[in-house]
Design an enzyme around this catalytic site. Structure first.
Site, PDB file in Angstrom:
ATOM      1  N   TYR A  26      26.818 -12.037   0.780  1.00  0.00           N
ATOM      2  CA  TYR A  26      26.642 -10.806   1.608  1.00  0.00           C
ATOM      3  C   TYR A  26      25.799 -11.312   2.399  1.00  0.00           C
ATOM      4  O   TYR A  26      24.617 -11.693   2.412  1.00  0.00           O
ATOM      5  CB  TYR A  26      26.338  -9.595   0.823  1.00  0.00           C
ATOM      6  CG  TYR A  26      25.972  -8.491   1.894  1.00  0.00           C
ATOM      7  CD1 TYR A  26      27.105  -7.832   2.505  1.00  0.00           C
ATOM      8  CD2 TYR A  26      24.747  -8.288   2.174  1.00  0.00           C
ATOM      9  CE1 TYR A  26      26.752  -6.777   3.352  1.00  0.00           C
ATOM     10  CE2 TYR A  26      24.396  -7.340   3.039  1.00  0.00           C
ATOM     11  CZ  TYR A  26      25.340  -6.413   3.785  1.00  0.00           C
ATOM     12  OH  TYR A  26      25.174  -5.388   4.691  1.00  0.00           O
TER      13      TYR A  26
ATOM     14  N   ASN B 191      16.127  -6.311   6.431  1.00  0.00           N
ATOM     15  CA  ASN B 191      16.682  -5.593   5.215  1.00  0.00           C
ATOM     16  C   ASN B 191      15.366  -5.210   4.123  1.00  0.00           C
ATOM     17  O   ASN B 191      15.611  -5.620   3.137  1.00  0.00           O
ATOM     18  CB  ASN B 191      17.731  -6.267   4.640  1.00  0.00           C
ATOM     19  CG  ASN B 191      18.483  -5.573   3.637  1.00  0.00           C
ATOM     20  OD1 ASN B 191      19.277  -6.041   2.691  1.00  0.00           O
ATOM     21  ND2 ASN B 191      18.597  -4.275   3.786  1.00  0.00           N
TER      22      ASN B 191
ATOM     23  N   ARG C  76     -13.360  30.277  -6.972  1.00  0.00           N
ATOM     24  CA  ARG C  76     -13.344  30.152  -8.507  1.00  0.00           C
ATOM     25  C   ARG C  76     -12.260  29.262  -8.922  1.00  0.00           C
ATOM     26  O   ARG C  76     -12.492  28.529 -10.153  1.00  0.00           O
ATOM     27  CB  ARG C  76     -13.410  31.393  -9.199  1.00  0.00           C
ATOM     28  CG  ARG C  76     -13.209  31.534 -10.664  1.00  0.00           C
ATOM     29  CD  ARG C  76     -13.718  33.072 -11.088  1.00  0.00           C
ATOM     30  NE  ARG C  76     -13.013  34.117 -10.244  1.00  0.00           N
ATOM     31  CZ  ARG C  76     -11.915  34.738 -10.921  1.00  0.00           C
ATOM     32  NH1 ARG C  76     -11.297  34.376 -11.936  1.00  0.00           N
ATOM     33  NH2 ARG C  76     -11.264  35.645  -9.966  1.00  0.00           N
TER      34      ARG C  76
ATOM     35  N   LYS D 208     -14.983  32.641  15.891  1.00  0.00           N
ATOM     36  CA  LYS D 208     -13.802  33.313  15.938  1.00  0.00           C
ATOM     37  C   LYS D 208     -12.525  32.540  16.551  1.00  0.00           C
ATOM     38  O   LYS D 208     -11.562  32.516  16.124  1.00  0.00           O
ATOM     39  CB  LYS D 208     -14.106  34.659  16.954  1.00  0.00           C
ATOM     40  CG  LYS D 208     -12.857  35.261  16.861  1.00  0.00           C
ATOM     41  CD  LYS D 208     -13.019  36.661  17.687  1.00  0.00           C
ATOM     42  CE  LYS D 208     -14.005  37.681  17.077  1.00  0.00           C
ATOM     43  NZ  LYS D 208     -13.456  38.323  16.054  1.00  0.00           N
TER      44      LYS D 208
ATOM     45  N   GLU E 186      26.522   4.787   8.675  1.00  0.00           N
ATOM     46  CA  GLU E 186      27.175   3.310   8.744  1.00  0.00           C
ATOM     47  C   GLU E 186      28.395   3.472   8.038  1.00  0.00           C
ATOM     48  O   GLU E 186      28.764   2.956   7.439  1.00  0.00           O
ATOM     49  CB  GLU E 186      26.320   2.643   8.302  1.00  0.00           C
ATOM     50  CG  GLU E 186      26.357   0.971   8.532  1.00  0.00           C
ATOM     51  CD  GLU E 186      27.222   0.291   7.534  1.00  0.00           C
ATOM     52  OE1 GLU E 186      28.259  -0.272   8.000  1.00  0.00           O
ATOM     53  OE2 GLU E 186      26.755   0.072   6.348  1.00  0.00           O
TER      54      GLU E 186
END
Length: 710
Positions: free
Chosen positions: A102, A254, A348, A450, A478
Site C-alpha cells: 500500500y 501518514n 470547602r 467589578k 475520503e
C-alpha cells in the site's frame, strides 16, 4: 520463546512478550505524585539538548522545542541509523522484487485498487494533492498553524520515524532536524486535517519544503518569510531538495505528529495550571479567613481518589502555619453560634473538585506521551519478518479523546476559579473585605474589580462552551474510506484555546487575591489603630467622674474593644465616626447597655453612664479619623505597625513575584492605573513561563505527603 528482531540492528527484544498488553507499563508511569511529575516536566523543558532515539520523548521536551526556538537543540541517536536504513532498504528491495505494498505500488485510501510501478512519482503526487490547505494568500496568519505547534510536530514526526518501521532515509530526518536547530519553520495550514489517516494535509507541507515544491514557504530565524531554496541554504543542507523514494512521502505525512505535538504543548501548560489552581485555592482560603479543616487527610483518604488526596495535601501544606489561618481561628471563636459552621463549596470542596481534574489531565498526559513515542503510520515495515503490516496506527483517537477530556477538566478548573473569584469580590461572602475589593479611601468613587468580574464571567462562559467534545462531530471522509476519524488536531486546537482562557482567569484571580492580601494588611493595621484609639478615649472619658472619682462606665472598655474586634473594618473605614456606620452604632449600643445595667446610679449625674456617651463620642470623633488615616498611610509608606502576614506564609513566593518582580500594586480608584494593566503583566508572565519558579517555590518544602493525623 519466540523473539522478534529489532529492525536491522541485530538486537533482540521481548517487548511483544513482556507486559504484552502494556497495562503494567501504563500503571508504572502513574507512580509518584502529580507535583513530582510536573517538576520533572519543567526540568525536561529546561534542558539545552533533546536527544531523540524514538522511545523516550517527553511532554516537556516537545514543549521546549515548541517554545524555545533558540535555546535548545535536537540530536539524533546515531544508533537509530541502522534500523532506519534497514526499513528504507527493505522498501526498495520489495519494490524491485515486485511486492505489492500500500502506498508504494498502489493508490491511496479509497483508490488503493490502482497500481503503479512509478514509486517515486507516486510519492511526488501524494505531496501535491495533499497540499490542499488554505493560508489566505500567505498573509493571514490566522489560517497558519502557530510556528510553535509546527516545531512540535516536526520533533514528534522525527521521533516516530527514528524507530525504523517507516521506510524513509535517515538523511531526511537529519534535514528536518537541521530545520529545527536553525529555527526554520515550514508554514502549515491551521485547518484541513482529521488526524486519520494521520495529519495528512499539514504534514504534506513539511514534505513539500523538503522536496522543494514551489508553493512551499517557511519562516526564517528572524521571522522572515522564505522559500524552500532559502530554507535549505539557511539550514546548511547542501544536498539539494529530496527526490522522494517509494514510501517516503507516505512516511512523512501518514502520522499523528501535528495533533500529538500540539497536545504535548497544551498538556505541559495544563499540568502547571492544575498545580497553580491548587495553590490559588489555598490562598483563597487564607484571604477568606477559611477554616483549614477541609484539608484534613482523613477526610480525603476515606474518599480514596489520589488526585483529591494530593490536592488536599498541597492545600494543607500551604495553610499549615499560615498567619491568616491563625488569625481566622481567633475570629471564628468569637460568637461561633452566629456564624456558618462551614465554608461554602468553592472553598470547602476544592480538593474534591480539583482532584478528578488532575487525574484526568495526568492520564491524558500519559496517553499523549505514549502517542509521541509510538509508530503511527501505515503500512509498517517489519524487516525481521520480511513483511509490510497494513493497519491503522495513524488513527489519532488517543489524541482526540485525551484532548476532549483535558478540555473538560480545564473548564471545570475555570468554573471553580470563577466561583471563588465571585465570592472574593462579594462583601456578602468575603468575611469583611470591601465590595469589589475596592482599595480607595472613598468607595463611592472606586469600583475595584467589578470590570474584572464581568470579564471573568465572559472567560468562564467561553471556557464552558469549549468544554463541548470535538470527537462526536466526526464526518465520513475520503470516499467513505476514512469513515471514522479522530479529529485529534481540532481537539488539540480547541484545548489550546481553553488553556489560554484558563490563563486569563488564573492571572485575573491572582491579581484579585493579592489585592485581598493587601486589603487584609490594611484591615489589620486600621483595626489596631481603632482599637488603641478607642481604648485611649475610653480611659480618658470613662474612667473617672467630674471630681476624679472612679466612674461605673470604666467597666465598659473591654466590651468596647470587643466591638472593634467584631466589626468589619471596611464597613466603616471611609468615615469611621459616621453614626449610620456599624462601628459608632455598636459602640453606642454597648454604652447604652451598660447604662441600662447601671440601675439607680443613672439617677445621679455624677455616676450616670448615659451622660458619658456624648463625651466619649465627641472625643472619639475628634481623634479617630486622623488615626485611621495615619494607619493607612503607614501601610502605604512601608512603615506599618503590623507587617504583612503574607511574608511569613508559604504562598509568599507567588505574592512577591507578582508584586515586586512584575511591579503590580494595590489598585485604587485614586490611581490612574487600570485593572487590565496589572492583569496583563501577570498574564504575559504566565505565558512566558515566568510564574513556574515562584509557584514551585511555594511547594518547595512539601515532602509529598499529607500532615500526620493527630
Amino acid at each position: 520463546m519466540e523473539t522478534i528482531v529489532e529492525n536491522g540492528n541485530g538486537k533482540t527484544m521481548e517487548f511483544c512478550m513482556k507486559d504484552p498488553l502494556n497495562w503494567e507499563m501504563a500503571s508504572e508511569s502513574m507512580k509518584g505524585s502529580h507535583l513530582d511529575e510536573v517538576k520533572n516536566m519543567v526540568a525536561e523543558f529546561r534542558k539545552p539538548v533533546v536527544q531523540l532515539a524514538g522511545k523516550t520523548l517527553t511532554i516537556g521536551q516537545v514543549a521546549a522545542i515548541a517554545a524555545r526556538d533558540d535555546g535548545v537543540t535536537v540530536e539524533l541517536a546515531e544508533a537509530a541509523r541502522e534500523g532506519v536504513k534497514a526499513s528504507s532498504d527493505w522498501v526498495m528491495d520489495s519494490m524491485n522484487k515486485g511486492t505489492d505494498s500500500y502506498g508504494v505500488t498502489t493508490g491511496f485510501g479509497a483508490t488503493s485498487h490502482r497500481r503503479t510501478k512509478q514509486g517515486g512519482a507516486l510519492q511526488k503526487e501524494l505531496i501535491r494533492f495533499l497540499n490542499a490547505g488554505i493560508f489566505g494568500n500567505g498573509t493571514e496568519t490566522s489560517h497558519t498553524l502557530p510556528h510553535s505547534a509546527t516545531r512540535a510536530a516536526m520533533l514528534v514526526r522525527i521521533n516516530t520515524l527514528l524507530q525504523g518501521y517507516s521506510g524513509i532515509r535517515f538523511e531526511i530526518l537529519e534535514a528536518i532536524t537541521k530545520f529545527l536547530n536553525t529555527n526554520i519553520t515550514p508554514c502549515l495550514p491551521l485547518r484541513g486535517t482529521i488526524t486519520a489517516s494521520g495529519d495528512l494535509v499539514p504534514l504534506s507541507y513539511i514534505a513539500g519544503l523538503l522536496t522543494g515544491r514551489p508553493n512551499s514557504k517557511a519562516v526564517g530565524p528572524t521571522g522572515e518569510k522564505i522559500n524552500a531554496e532559502e530554507a535549505f541554504r539557511l539550514a546548511g543542507i547542501s544536498t539539494g531538495f529530496f527526490e522522494l523514494q517509494p514510501k517516503e512521502g507516505l512516511a512523512l505525512v501518514n502520522g499523528t505528529a501535528v495533533g500529538s505535538g500540539m497536545a504535548s504543548m497544551v498538556l505541559y501548560e495544563a499540568n502547571i495550571l492544575a498545580v497553580l489552581s491548587e495553590v490559588i485555592s489555598a490562598i483563597f482560603a487564607e484571604v477568606m479567613n477559611g477554616k483549614p479543616e477541609f484539608t484534613d487527610h482523613l477526610t480525603h483518604k476515606l474518599k480514596h481518589h489520589p488526585g483529591q488526596i494530593e490536592a488536599a495535601a498541597i492545600m494543607e501544606h500551604i495553610l499549615d502555619g499560615s498567619g491568616y489561618v491563625k488569625a481566622a481561628q481567633k475570629l471564628h471563636e468569637m460568637d461561633p453560634l452566629q456564624k456558618p459552621k462551614q465554608d461554602r463549596y468553592a472553598l470547602r470542596t476544592s480538593p474534591q473538585w480539583l482532584g478528578p481534574q488532575i487525574e484526568v489531565i495526568r492520564s491524558a498526559t500519559k496517553m499523549i506521551e505514549r502517542e509521541i513515542n509510538s509508530v503511527n503510520d501505515n503500512p509498517l515495515i517489519d524487516v525481521s519478518r520480511n513483511k509490510a503490516l497494513h493497519g491503522g496506527n495513524f488513527q489519532g483517537t488517543p489524541i482526540g479523546v485525551a484532548m476532549d477530556n483535558t478540555r473538560l477538566a480545564i473548564a471545570s478548573i475555570g468554573k471553580l476559579l470563577f466561583a471563588q473569584f465571585s465570592e472574593l469580590v462579594n462583601d456578602y461572602y468575603n468575611n469583611g473585605l470591601p465590595s469589589n475589593l475596592t482599595g480607595s479611601r472613598n468607595p463611592s468613587l472606586d469600583y475595584g474589580f467589578k470590570g474584572a468580574e464581568i470579564a471573568m464571567a465572559s472567560y468562564c462562559s467561553e471556557l464552558q462552551f469549549l468544554a463541548n467534545p470535538v470527537t462526536n462531530h466526526v464526518q465520513s471522509a475520503e470516499q467513505h474510506n476514512q469513515d471514522v476519524n479522530s479529529l485529534g488536531l481540532i481537539s488539540s486546537r480547541k484545548t489550546s484555546e481553553a488553556v489560554e482562557i484558563l490563563k486569563l482567569m488564573s492571572s485575573s484571580f491572582l491579581v484579585a487575591l493579592f489585592q485581598a492580601v493587601d486589603l487584609r494588611h490594611i484591615e489589620e493595621n486600621v483595626r489596631l489603630a481603632v482599637k488603641n484609639t478607642v481604648s485611649q478615649v475610653a480611659k480618658r472619658t470613662l474612667t473617672t467622674g467630674v471630681n476624679g472619682e472612679l466612674h461605673p462606665s470604666r467597666f465598659s472598655e473591654k466590651d468596647l474593644l470587643r466591638v472593634v474586634d467584631r466589626e468589619y473594618v471596611f464597613a466603616y473605614a471611609d468615615d469611621p465616626c459616621l453614626t449610620t456606620y456599624p462601628l459608632m452604632q455598636k459602640l453606642r449600643e454597648t454604652l447604652v447597655g451598660h447604662a441600662l445595667d447601671n440601675g439607680e446610679n443613672e439617677k445621679d449625674v455624677n455616676t450616670s453612664i448615659f451622660h458619658k456617651i456624648a463625651i466619649f463620642e465627641e472625643e472619639l470623633k475628634a481623634i479617630l479619623p486622623k488615626e485611621v488615616e495615619n494607619a493607612r498611610a503607614s501601610v502605604e509608606n512601608g512603615i506599618p505597625a503590623i507587617s504583612n502576614r503574607i511574608e511569613e506564609c508559604r504562598s509568599y513566593p507567588l505574592y512577591k513575584f507578582v508584586r515586586e518582580e512584575l511591579g503590580t500594586e494595590l489598585l485604587t480608584g485614586e490611581k490612574v492605573r487600570s485593572p487590565g494593566e496589572e492583569l496583563d503583566k501577570v498574564f504575559t508572565a504566565m505565558c512566558e513561563g515566568k510564574l513556574v519558579d515562584p509557584l514551585l517555590a511555594c511547594l518547595e518544602a512539601w515532602n509529598g505527603a499529607p500532615l500526620p493525623i493527630c
